[in-house]
Design an enzyme around this catalytic site. Structure first.
Site, PDB file in Angstrom:
ATOM      1  N   LYS A  66       3.329 -26.132  -5.802  1.00 55.48           N
ATOM      2  CA  LYS A  66       3.049 -25.666  -4.437  1.00 55.48           C
ATOM      3  C   LYS A  66       2.871 -26.823  -3.446  1.00 55.48           C
ATOM      4  O   LYS A  66       3.169 -26.688  -2.268  1.00 55.48           O
ATOM      5  CB  LYS A  66       1.805 -24.768  -4.419  1.00 55.48           C
ATOM      6  CG  LYS A  66       2.042 -23.423  -5.097  1.00 55.48           C
ATOM      7  CD  LYS A  66       0.828 -22.520  -4.985  1.00 55.48           C
ATOM      8  CE  LYS A  66       1.043 -21.248  -5.793  1.00 55.48           C
ATOM      9  NZ  LYS A  66      -0.095 -20.328  -5.711  1.00 55.48           N
ATOM     10  N   ALA A 131      -5.955 -23.171  -5.333  1.00 48.85           N
ATOM     11  CA  ALA A 131      -6.172 -21.734  -5.106  1.00 48.85           C
ATOM     12  C   ALA A 131      -7.186 -21.530  -3.981  1.00 48.85           C
ATOM     13  O   ALA A 131      -6.999 -20.663  -3.118  1.00 48.85           O
ATOM     14  CB  ALA A 131      -6.637 -21.075  -6.397  1.00 48.85           C
ATOM     15  N   MET A 228      -9.613 -14.370  -9.107  1.00 52.75           N
ATOM     16  CA  MET A 228      -8.197 -14.447  -8.727  1.00 52.75           C
ATOM     17  C   MET A 228      -7.273 -14.449  -9.944  1.00 52.75           C
ATOM     18  O   MET A 228      -6.064 -14.349  -9.801  1.00 52.75           O
ATOM     19  CB  MET A 228      -7.963 -15.677  -7.829  1.00 52.75           C
ATOM     20  CG  MET A 228      -8.517 -15.400  -6.426  1.00 52.75           C
ATOM     21  SD  MET A 228      -8.701 -16.830  -5.335  1.00 52.75           S
ATOM     22  CE  MET A 228      -7.067 -17.475  -5.315  1.00 52.75           C
ATOM     23  N   GLY A 251      -7.315 -10.367 -10.140  1.00 52.99           N
ATOM     24  CA  GLY A 251      -6.386 -10.793  -9.103  1.00 52.99           C
ATOM     25  C   GLY A 251      -5.023 -10.117  -9.131  1.00 52.99           C
ATOM     26  O   GLY A 251      -4.099 -10.583  -8.454  1.00 52.99           O
TER      27      GLY A 251
HETATM   28  P1  ATR Z   1      -5.701 -24.399  -8.833  1.00 50.48           P
HETATM   29  O1  ATR Z   1      -4.413 -24.750  -8.155  1.00 50.48           O
HETATM   30  O2  ATR Z   1      -5.603 -23.251  -9.800  1.00 50.48           O
HETATM   31  O3  ATR Z   1      -6.837 -24.245  -7.882  1.00 50.48           O
HETATM   32  P2  ATR Z   1      -6.702 -27.024  -9.484  1.00 50.48           P
HETATM   33  O4  ATR Z   1      -6.236 -27.563  -8.179  1.00 50.48           O
HETATM   34  O5  ATR Z   1      -6.544 -27.842 -10.725  1.00 50.48           O
HETATM   35  O6  ATR Z   1      -6.022 -25.652  -9.808  1.00 50.48           O
HETATM   36  O7  ATR Z   1      -8.258 -26.650  -9.312  1.00 50.48           O
HETATM   37  C1  ATR Z   1      -8.995 -26.063 -10.334  1.00 50.48           C
HETATM   38  C2  ATR Z   1     -10.365 -25.677  -9.804  1.00 50.48           C
HETATM   39  O8  ATR Z   1     -11.101 -25.004 -10.843  1.00 50.48           O
HETATM   40  C3  ATR Z   1     -11.221 -26.869  -9.403  1.00 50.48           C
HETATM   41  O9  ATR Z   1     -12.067 -26.470  -8.340  1.00 50.48           O
HETATM   42  C4  ATR Z   1     -12.022 -27.117 -10.672  1.00 50.48           C
HETATM   43  O10 ATR Z   1     -13.243 -27.783 -10.482  1.00 50.48           O
HETATM   44  P3  ATR Z   1     -13.307 -29.408 -10.406  1.00 50.48           P
HETATM   45  O11 ATR Z   1     -12.867 -29.771  -9.017  1.00 50.48           O
HETATM   46  O12 ATR Z   1     -14.717 -29.731 -10.662  1.00 50.48           O
HETATM   47  O13 ATR Z   1     -12.366 -29.913 -11.470  1.00 50.48           O
HETATM   48  C5  ATR Z   1     -12.299 -25.708 -11.106  1.00 50.48           C
HETATM   49  N1  ATR Z   1     -12.609 -25.583 -12.539  1.00 50.48           N
HETATM   50  C6  ATR Z   1     -11.748 -25.679 -13.565  1.00 50.48           C
HETATM   51  N2  ATR Z   1     -12.393 -25.483 -14.747  1.00 50.48           N
HETATM   52  C7  ATR Z   1     -13.689 -25.226 -14.432  1.00 50.48           C
HETATM   53  C8  ATR Z   1     -14.866 -24.934 -15.196  1.00 50.48           C
HETATM   54  N3  ATR Z   1     -14.828 -24.849 -16.519  1.00 50.48           N
HETATM   55  N4  ATR Z   1     -16.033 -24.728 -14.526  1.00 50.48           N
HETATM   56  C9  ATR Z   1     -16.078 -24.813 -13.186  1.00 50.48           C
HETATM   57  N5  ATR Z   1     -15.008 -25.090 -12.402  1.00 50.48           N
HETATM   58  C10 ATR Z   1     -13.838 -25.294 -13.009  1.00 50.48           C
END
Ligand code: ATR
Length: 283
Positions: A66, A131, A228, A251
């Site tokens: 994206k 997202a 979502m 979602g």
């Molecule tokens: P997407 O495009 O799906 O948003 P991304 O840009 O990799 O994917 O972002 C993932 C989001 O999920 C981030 O906000 C991440 O938190 P961090 O910024 O701290 O990495 C969050 N996330 C992923 N796994 C998580 C978990 N186990 N607990 C809390 N937040 C999580």
């Protein structure tokens, strides 16, 4: 002649977009084809070029492309600029128009399908990745107050500041429209003193079945908990069920609504989404 469309991602085999767009086409009598295209991780732009050369009219873009789609677009909608990501490309001669329909899809699912009003309500948005960026401006435009909380606080702050900068610049040109400015929450402790009308999970934690540590009293009376992700109950949805959320949604509705918005951009026709959501729930 049949107009061609596609969804590009990596991986892509799981995508429900071809099924959704075929149902839209059948329902509206539009003569289109829609295929799933796997792009190599280093080959997104080349894949788009190949599709354009064979006369493809547009494509949807999914993980992880994206941001690249945002970069190759020659024209960007306002919601694509605020998201800094594109999920819908339209090809018109030399132009590549980029839009982002994710936020519109979420807002439509919440307001039209789930019958919740966003105006004036307090939202906790969990996550600050792609997202979360994608849905923030449309939620603000619907009149909601957004509070962003993320495991990595810096990223929540960046999203909040990025949106504030965008809104201040944008308000300058769109006189009369006023949105609440987004807020970010610094810590679990700050979260513990608050309740929200909507808690929206825009993290990818559900992919790994991980729990997001949240205070038990986070849901205001009548609150909606929205994940979502779709396809199964995530740990966040289970937490919401056990801690007093009035309505819990996945979602799937957002997926169909964002697709309907893309279909409208390409074809100028709005398909009915309820029968498509119902069909997907049964499949
Ligand atoms: P997407 O495009 O799906 O948003 P991304 O840009 O990799 O994917 O972002 C993932 C989001 O999920 C981030 O906000 C991440 O938190 P961090 O910024 O701290 O990495 C969050 N996330 C992923 N796994 C998580 C978990 N186990 N607990 C809390 N937040 C999580």
């Amino acid at each position: 002649m049949t107009d061609r469309y596609a969804v590009i991602g990596n991986p892509i085999a799981h995508s429900k977009s071809p099924l959704i767009h075929r149902m839209f086409a059948e329902q509206t009598g539009q003569d289109i084809s829609y295929e799933a295209v796997l792009a190599p991780l280093e080959g997104f732009a080349a894949t788009v070029e190949r599709l354009r050369k064979v006369g493809c009219k547009g494509c949807n873009v999914t993980v992880p492309f994206k941001f690249e789609a945002f970069n190759i677009a020659t024209e960007l909608s306002e919601r694509a600029r605020s998201a800094q990501a594109v999920n819908t490309l339209s090809f018109d001669g030399d132009e590549i128009r980029g839009d982002n329909t994710d936020g519109a899809g979420l807002v439509c699912d919440i307001q039209q399908n789930l019958k919740f009003t966003l105006q004036g309500r307090n939202i906790l948005l969990l996550g600050a990745g792609g997202a979360a960026w994608g849905v923030s401006l449309p939620l603000l435009e619907a009149g909601a107050n957004i509070n962003i909380f993320n495991r990595t606080t810096d990223k929540a702050q960046q999203l909040s500041h990025g949106l504030q900068t965008f809104l201040k610049r944008d308000l300058y040109t769109r006189k009369g429209l006023k949105y609440g400015l987004p807020n970010f929450l610094n810590s679990y402790a700050e979260l513990s003193s608050k309740q929200f009308d909507f808690v929206i999970n825009a993290t990818s934690a559900g992919l790994t079945e991980s729990e997001i540590p949240l205070p038990p009293g986070i849901f205001a009376p009548g609150a909606l908990a929205y994940d979502m992700m779709y396809g199964r109950e995530t740990p966040f949805m289970k937490f919401a069920r056990e801690h007093g959320a009035a309505v819990i949604a996945d979602g799937l509705g957002m997926l169909v609504e964002q697709a309907a918005e893309a279909f409208y951009i390409w074809r100028g026709v709005r398909p009915k989404t309820a029968p498509v959501i119902a069909a997907l729930r049964l499949s």
